[in-house]
Scaffold this active site. Structure first.
Site, PDB file in Angstrom:
ATOM      1  CD  GLU A 131      -2.887  -1.350   2.215  1.00 20.00           C
ATOM      2  OE1 GLU A 131      -4.113  -1.406   2.057  1.00 20.00           O
ATOM      3  OE2 GLU A 131      -2.326  -1.499   3.322  1.00 20.00           O
TER       4      GLU A 131
ATOM      5  CD  GLU B  10      -3.489  -6.804   3.334  1.00 14.50           C
ATOM      6  OE1 GLU B  10      -2.865  -5.745   3.505  1.00 14.50           O
ATOM      7  OE2 GLU B  10      -3.575  -7.371   2.217  1.00 14.50           O
TER       8      GLU B  10
END
Length: 189
Positions: free
Chosen positions: A43, A63
């Site tokens: 990210e 995730e």
């Protein structure tokens, strides 16, 4: 008493602020990836304008494999970079991408041999820094802001930045250098 949810929200909002500052800085940003780039590292890289990866790198948002959810902007930045369907596939499966796969879909701009990433990033940064910050910052704002607009409005935004850049000293220097067949010496004004 602060709840876990409130504390977690505070932490996530802080990471959003940092990543947004990187994304919105007027100067071009380059991320050098030289290892595993998963989750928050991915990210962070997505918040940068350009990503250079050494060939051994793996990148992704895994995730979901832990019952988690990308919370650092990945669900918003990744689709804008690779398209909605591909971003969903990557996040739904949580599988890492090789540098070859990352380059093919546009997450990675350039792949270099292991150990040569820093040199490649510095060479690119040096080349970019030789151009007018007045032009570079307007290119970045036109792209970033234009992605959020309808096409006609984005073209209007581009036009305004194009007209504004003609008011800068750097344009005068760039045109003069071209006419004199020399390299420009931009002063970023």
């Amino acid at each position: 008493m602060v709840t876990f949810k409130e504390e977690l929200k505070k932490v996530v909002l802080q990471s959003h602020r940092v990543f947004n500052l990187i994304d919105e800085i007027a100067k071009p940003t380059i991320a050098l990836l030289n290892g595993i780039t998963f989750g928050g590292g991915c990210e962070l890289a997505l918040a940068c304008d350009i990503r250079i990866a050494e060939e051994h790198v793996q990148i992704g948002l895994p995730e979901v494999k832990l019952g988690l959810f990308p919370g650092g902007g990945g669900t918003q930045r990744l689709p804008r970079l690779v398209g909605e369907a591909k971003a969903k596939e990557l996040m739904f499966l949580g599988e890492p991408l090789s540098t070859k796969e990352g380059k093919e879909i546009g997450i990675i701009n350039k792949v270099v041999p292991t150990g040569e990433g820093l040199n490649a990033a510095q060479m690119m940064a040096k080349r970019i820094s030789g151009y007018s910050l007045q032009a570079l910052s307007r290119i970045k704002r036109s792209v970033n802001d234009g992605m959020e607009l309808e096409f006609k409005a984005a073209l209007d935004l581009e036009l305004n930045h194009f007209l504004d850049v003609f008011q800068t000293e750097d344009v005068r220097e760039g045109v003069q250098a071209f006419l004199e067949k020399r390299s420009p010496k931009f002063i970023h004004l």
